[in-house]
Scaffold this motif. Structure first.
Motif, PDB file in Angstrom:
ATOM      1  N   VAL A 129       0.843  -1.196   0.000  1.00 15.76           N
ATOM      2  CA  VAL A 129       0.000   0.000   0.000  1.00 15.76           C
ATOM      3  C   VAL A 129       0.874   1.241   0.000  1.00 15.76           C
ATOM      4  CG1 VAL A 129      -1.985  -1.081   1.142  1.00 15.76           C
ATOM      5  CG2 VAL A 129      -0.145  -0.112   2.512  1.00 15.76           C
ATOM      6  N   SER A 130       0.260   2.358  -0.446  1.00 10.22           N
ATOM      7  CA  SER A 130       0.989   3.632  -0.469  1.00 10.22           C
ATOM      8  C   SER A 130      -0.011   4.775  -0.494  1.00 10.22           C
ATOM      9  CB  SER A 130       1.912   3.707  -1.688  1.00 10.22           C
ATOM     10  OG  SER A 130       2.546   4.977  -1.750  1.00 10.22           O
ATOM     11  N   SER A 131       0.279   5.815   0.281  1.00 11.76           N
ATOM     12  CA  SER A 131      -0.490   7.056   0.281  1.00 11.76           C
ATOM     13  C   SER A 131       0.368   8.116   0.962  1.00 11.76           C
ATOM     14  CB  SER A 131      -1.829   6.894   1.001  1.00 11.76           C
ATOM     15  OG  SER A 131      -1.634   6.731   2.383  1.00 11.76           O
ATOM     16  N   ILE A 132      -0.108   9.360   0.939  1.00 12.71           N
ATOM     17  CA  ILE A 132       0.648  10.429   1.595  1.00 12.71           C
ATOM     18  C   ILE A 132       0.788  10.139   3.079  1.00 12.71           C
ATOM     19  CG2 ILE A 132       0.585  12.875   2.206  1.00 12.71           C
ATOM     20  CD1 ILE A 132      -0.738  13.428  -0.453  1.00 12.71           C
ATOM     21  N   GLY A 133      -0.330   9.735   3.721  1.00 13.85           N
ATOM     22  CA  GLY A 133      -0.288   9.445   5.145  1.00 13.85           C
ATOM     23  C   GLY A 133       0.621   8.272   5.462  1.00 13.85           C
ATOM     24  N   ILE A 134       0.530   7.180   4.654  1.00 16.69           N
ATOM     25  CA  ILE A 134       1.354   6.003   4.909  1.00 16.69           C
ATOM     26  C   ILE A 134       2.834   6.322   4.742  1.00 16.69           C
ATOM     27  CG2 ILE A 134       1.908   3.692   4.051  1.00 16.69           C
ATOM     28  CD1 ILE A 134      -1.039   3.358   3.328  1.00 16.69           C
ATOM     29  N   ASP A 135       3.176   6.986   3.636  1.00 16.75           N
ATOM     30  CA  ASP A 135       4.586   7.281   3.363  1.00 16.75           C
ATOM     31  C   ASP A 135       5.174   8.211   4.416  1.00 16.75           C
ATOM     32  OD1 ASP A 135       3.955   7.412  -0.234  1.00 16.75           O
ATOM     33  OD2 ASP A 135       4.222   5.719   1.138  1.00 16.75           O
ATOM     34  N   THR A 136       4.396   9.214   4.844  1.00 11.83           N
ATOM     35  CA  THR A 136       4.899  10.150   5.863  1.00 11.83           C
ATOM     36  C   THR A 136       5.103   9.448   7.195  1.00 11.83           C
ATOM     37  OG1 THR A 136       3.697  11.946   4.769  1.00 11.83           O
ATOM     38  CG2 THR A 136       4.466  12.344   7.009  1.00 11.83           C
ATOM     39  N   ALA A 137       4.129   8.620   7.595  1.00  7.18           N
ATOM     40  CA  ALA A 137       4.238   7.920   8.874  1.00  7.18           C
ATOM     41  C   ALA A 137       5.394   6.920   8.866  1.00  7.18           C
ATOM     42  CB  ALA A 137       2.920   7.218   9.192  1.00  7.18           C
ATOM     43  N   MET A 138       5.617   6.231   7.751  1.00  5.26           N
ATOM     44  CA  MET A 138       6.703   5.255   7.684  1.00  5.26           C
ATOM     45  C   MET A 138       8.069   5.938   7.714  1.00  5.26           C
ATOM     46  SD  MET A 138       5.273   2.386   7.852  1.00  5.26           S
ATOM     47  CE  MET A 138       6.753   1.419   7.634  1.00  5.26           C
ATOM     48  N   ARG A 139       8.094   7.262   7.400  1.00  6.76           N
ATOM     49  CA  ARG A 139       9.355   8.011   7.537  1.00  6.76           C
ATOM     50  C   ARG A 139       9.566   8.492   8.962  1.00  6.76           C
ATOM     51  NH1 ARG A 139       7.802  10.085   2.355  1.00  6.76           N
ATOM     52  NH2 ARG A 139       6.945  11.953   3.359  1.00  6.76           N
ATOM     53  N   GLY A 140       8.635   8.161   9.874  1.00  6.28           N
ATOM     54  CA  GLY A 140       8.807   8.499  11.278  1.00  6.28           C
ATOM     55  C   GLY A 140       8.122   9.760  11.721  1.00  6.28           C
ATOM     56  N   ASN A 199       4.533  12.125  12.509  1.00  2.13           N
ATOM     57  CA  ASN A 199       3.116  12.094  12.868  1.00  2.13           C
ATOM     58  C   ASN A 199       2.423  13.303  12.264  1.00  2.13           C
ATOM     59  OD1 ASN A 199       3.742   9.862  14.414  1.00  2.13           O
ATOM     60  ND2 ASN A 199       3.908  11.033  16.310  1.00  2.13           N
ATOM     61  N   GLY A 200       1.142  13.186  11.992  1.00  2.00           N
ATOM     62  CA  GLY A 200       0.419  14.327  11.449  1.00  2.00           C
ATOM     63  C   GLY A 200      -1.001  13.960  11.069  1.00  2.00           C
ATOM     64  N   SER A 201      -1.636  14.879  10.353  1.00  4.99           N
ATOM     65  CA  SER A 201      -3.009  14.685   9.902  1.00  4.99           C
ATOM     66  C   SER A 201      -3.224  15.553   8.675  1.00  4.99           C
ATOM     67  CB  SER A 201      -4.010  15.056  11.006  1.00  4.99           C
ATOM     68  OG  SER A 201      -3.846  16.411  11.387  1.00  4.99           O
ATOM     69  N   GLY A 202      -4.306  15.282   7.938  1.00  4.69           N
ATOM     70  CA  GLY A 202      -4.590  16.078   6.757  1.00  4.69           C
ATOM     71  C   GLY A 202      -5.670  15.460   5.896  1.00  4.69           C
ATOM     72  N   LEU A 203      -5.936  16.166   4.774  1.00  3.43           N
ATOM     73  CA  LEU A 203      -6.887  15.685   3.780  1.00  3.43           C
ATOM     74  C   LEU A 203      -6.087  15.109   2.615  1.00  3.43           C
ATOM     75  CD1 LEU A 203      -9.306  18.779   3.785  1.00  3.43           C
ATOM     76  CD2 LEU A 203      -9.498  16.687   5.132  1.00  3.43           C
ATOM     77  N   TYR A 204      -6.305  13.858   2.290  1.00  2.00           N
ATOM     78  CA  TYR A 204      -5.546  13.224   1.224  1.00  2.00           C
ATOM     79  C   TYR A 204      -6.322  12.007   0.726  1.00  2.00           C
ATOM     80  CZ  TYR A 204      -4.215  10.195   5.125  1.00  2.00           C
ATOM     81  OH  TYR A 204      -4.244   9.363   6.211  1.00  2.00           O
ATOM     82  N   GLN A 205      -5.763  11.338  -0.280  1.00  4.00           N
ATOM     83  CA  GLN A 205      -6.353  10.104  -0.796  1.00  4.00           C
ATOM     84  C   GLN A 205      -5.639   8.916  -0.159  1.00  4.00           C
ATOM     85  OE1 GLN A 205      -6.132  10.233  -5.087  1.00  4.00           O
ATOM     86  NE2 GLN A 205      -8.078  11.293  -5.264  1.00  4.00           N
ATOM     87  N   ASN A 206      -6.443   7.946   0.341  1.00  2.00           N
ATOM     88  CA  ASN A 206      -5.835   6.786   0.983  1.00  2.00           C
ATOM     89  C   ASN A 206      -5.293   5.828  -0.077  1.00  2.00           C
ATOM     90  OD1 ASN A 206      -8.078   5.575  -0.090  1.00  2.00           O
ATOM     91  ND2 ASN A 206      -8.884   4.808   1.846  1.00  2.00           N
ATOM     92  N   TYR A 207      -4.827   4.665   0.367  1.00  2.00           N
ATOM     93  CA  TYR A 207      -4.206   3.720  -0.565  1.00  2.00           C
ATOM     94  C   TYR A 207      -5.188   3.222  -1.617  1.00  2.00           C
ATOM     95  CZ  TYR A 207      -6.597  -0.002   1.974  1.00  2.00           C
ATOM     96  OH  TYR A 207      -7.548  -0.804   2.541  1.00  2.00           O
TER      97      TYR A 207
END
Length: 696
Positions: A257-268, A270-278
């Motif tokens: 899987v991949s998305s903005i939230g996933i990629d950012t979190a896997m880089r260590g 935390n955050g939140s926002g409006l984006y498209q999920n995987y």
């Protein structure tokens, strides 16, 4: 001719202007109303959308924090359980025998049978472990709860566990590997710990594979979030982000899987926002990096579902605005067309005023002398009305002041009583917390040393049995001493004695824990707690009354607990409510069962406790007894301050009154009592799961 023609046109236009004035005014009003409705609907939709998104972010952040805590706790529990299993003497000793190349075939077979049986029993008892296995230096599976893997090499993702589990590394490092032939389409999470020889040399690895079904249940637990919220875990395996738990978007464990939230979190981060999920669905998301576990947690809600209430609100406002504008336009049109008769209106009003109705006013329909007459007439009526209202107001003011003084006196008495009761409960809580702390220290010392005593005793018994095997014919003095101390009974009874001592210390620790939970000295502020824990702590404190006496038989408590979420409340004050209600129930049953009671019954004393989640933000606790019950006249005054039916010295009449204020005022809930004489009483407590913040 030209001038006359122009004048004729102006006259026709003026006549048309006068005749259609009502239509124009109605049209202007309708147009202005439509513009206002459109602006109001747009602004309302925008603000509602922003508010809903902020609320969604707050909700998702809280959910992510709670899930992160529970996930960390679950991993820590599994690591602790695994280490306790791996470090058991029987596991360590039999594993060393299997890994020692000098071990004979018979000893190896005996050690393998004992270790396999023990590991099988552990795997059967612990549903969280799918497999427990032993590896040698070359990652060769020596023993496993999965017999099909014995004799093979563990090559999951080309990991060499013997090389990965190094000195200085975490005690139980976590390995994430892709699926193999035995775990098709599933991610494998493995704990491993080194096995050392007596000299300190590493000779093998003890490992276990986790059952991720429970982890998926923790992540996907919706509680009060609703079905539109999706929560899932992502881990990195072989440089690929893969799902560790199932999702609402039909994502499977092990799926890349991949998305903005996933990629950012896997880089260590935390955050939140409006984006498209995987799955390429627009969401409102909160993502957190669980760096200690090598995972990322994402909690997301679809944007269209989150914004739907704002769209519905805007549509309703537009519809109501259009209907209101149309109705008002018709009303304005009818009013403009109305031809009034002012003189008749004034005469009609004068007749009503003469009949004593001073609220009537003459309509001022014109600005001429008739309009002036109507104004003067209305002024005279207004003066008469003011004179009458002043006299009535003066009388009502006296009555109101007397009522206010009486209310203030009652509130002062109630406040004074509450302060005294609160101070008593605070002192009692401090005393209980102090006693619990002082008892807990020696009990922890005894409990901590019992395990060592048990291990030492087991070793001594084992050594004695070895002596008996190798020296079957001891000296006469030894045999005489063994008979004098009844050695066989001692060997059989000593482990039971230690076990009973351990049960006793656990019982003392449970009582101390109940005292600390009830006092809640560290929870003066509103916190999220387990309601069942508070009820159980209160019952533990009242245990001496439940056991009964020579005058009253034991009282049975039947708990029917529902699946409740954590509740935001003042835990100490809520425990005080449970204590007051349960104490009253015990008093009612003891009074019924007393030898001098005139209402004896063969039915044993029972207290029924029911808990349930009523709706999305309310839990309900019902406490019912089969005591004497109460008549309606007593039930109506049950929550009044200082009202009591008990004898002098046994009750102040403050317990239920303060409980009512704690539930209704402190928690915004409700407290009700249903009772029938001779059939017991039932108290119903309803409180919100999450408190709604007060806005100024």
């Amino acid at each position: 001719m030209v001038t006359v023609h122009k004048a004729s046109k102006r006259a026709i236009f003026a006549k048309w202007w006068q005749q259609h004035l009502t239509t124009r005014l109605s049209g202007y009003f309708l147009l202005l109303s439509l513009v206002s409705v459109g602006i109001t609907g747009g602004v309302t939709f925008n603000r509602a959308q922003v508010s809903l998104q902020k609320s969604a972010f707050d909700q998702l952040s809280v959910a992510a924090t709670l899930k992160e805590t529970e996930i960390n706790r679950w991993f820590e529990d599994q690591q602790r359980i695994f280490l306790s299993i791996a470090h058991l003497p029987v596991v360590q000793s039999q594993s060393r025998i299997l890994l020692d190349p000098k071990t004979s075939r018979d000893d190896r077979a005996t050690a393998y049978a004992l270790l396999s049986k023990y590991l099988m029993s552990i795997a059967a008892d612990r549903g969280s472990f799918t497999e427990v296995f032993l590896l040698d230096r070359s990652d060769h599976v020596v023993a496993s709860t999965d017999p099909t893997r014995e004799g093979q090499y563990d090559t999951s993702a080309d990991l060499t566990y013997f090389e990965e589990v190094k000195p200085g590394a975490p005690t139980t490092p976590i390995f994430y590997t892709s699926s193999d032939s035995h775990h098709s389409n599933k991610l494998i999470v493995t704990f491993a710990t080194p096995l050392h020889e007596a000299t300190g040399e590493r000779i093998g690895v003890i490992a276990t594979r986790l059952n991720l079904d429970r982890l998926s249940q923790i992540v996907q637990a919706q509680a009060s979030l609703g079905q539109a919220v999706d929560a899932y875990l992502v881990g990195n395996v072989e440089s690929t982000n893969m799902l560790v738990s199932n999702t609402l978007s039909n994502g499977l464990i092990g799926q890349a899987v991949s998305s903005i939230g996933i990629d950012t979190a896997m880089r260590g981060s935390n955050g939140s926002g409006l984006y498209q999920n995987y799955a390429q669905i627009p969401v409102i998301g909160v993502y957190q990096s669980l760096s200690n576990l090598g995972l990322s947690l994402l909690v997301e809600k679809r944007q269209d579902l989150a914004n739907r209430p704002a769209e519905q609100l805007a549509q309703q406002i537009m519809l109501l605005g259009l209907i209101s504008a149309g109705v008002l336009s018709l009303g304005l049109y009818g009013l403009a067309r109305r031809i009034a008769h002012p003189i008749l209106k004034i005469a009609h009003t004068a007749t009503q005023v003469a009949a004593g109705d001073l609220n009537q006013k003459a309509p001022v329909l014109t600005e001429d002398e008739v309009g002036l007459l109507a104004r003067n007439f209305n002024g005279m009526v207004e003066q008469l009305k003011r004179s009458r209202d002043k006299s009535e107001l003066y009388s009502k003011s006296l009555e109101q002041k007397a009522q206010e003084l009486e209310t203030a006196l009652q509130e002062l008495s109630s406040t004074q009583a509450q302060l005294v009761q609160s101070e008593k409960m605070s002192s009692l809580g401090q005393l209980v917390a102090g006693v619990a702390h002082e008892i807990n220290n020696p009990v922890n010392f005894i409990a901590g040393n019992l395990n060592h005593a048990k291990n030492y005793t087991h070793d001594l018994i084992h050594l004695l049995q070895l002596y008996q095997q190798h020296c079957p014919q001891p000296d006469a003095d030894v045999q005489t001493a063994a008979e004098s101390i009844d050695l066989d009974f001692l060997l059989e009874d000593l482990p039971k004695l230690l076990a009973s001592m351990k049960v006793g210390t656990e019982r003392i620790r449970e009582i101390v824990l109940s005292l600390r939970n009830f006092s809640r000295m560290d929870e003066a502020e509103m916190k999220v707690v387990d309601i069942h824990e508070g009820i159980d702590s209160t019952l533990m404190i009242l245990q001496h009354r439940l056991k009964g006496t020579y005058e009253c038989p034991p009282i049975e408590v039947m708990k029917h607990y529902g699946d409740l979420p954590l509740v935001e409340c003042y835990a100490g004050q809520l425990n005080q409510v449970f204590m007051n209600i349960l104490s009253n129930a015990l008093d009612a049953i003891e009074e019924r069962d007393h030898p001098r009671s005139l209402q004896k019954t063969q039915q044993p004393g029972q207290i029924q406790i029911y808990t349930e989640q009523k709706d999305a933000n309310e839990v309900r606790i019902r406490i019912a007894d089969n005591g004497l019950g109460m008549p309606e006249r007593v039930r109506r005054r049950l929550f009044d301050p200082f009202f009591t039916t008990k004898t002098v010295g046994k009750g102040t009449g403050l317990g239920l009154s303060i409980s009512y204020q704690i539930v209704t005022e402190k928690h915004g809930g409700s407290l009700q009592c249903v009772s029938t004489p001779g059939q017991g009483a039932e108290f119903i407590i309803a409180i919100p799961i999450q408190q709604i913040p007060m806005h100024c």
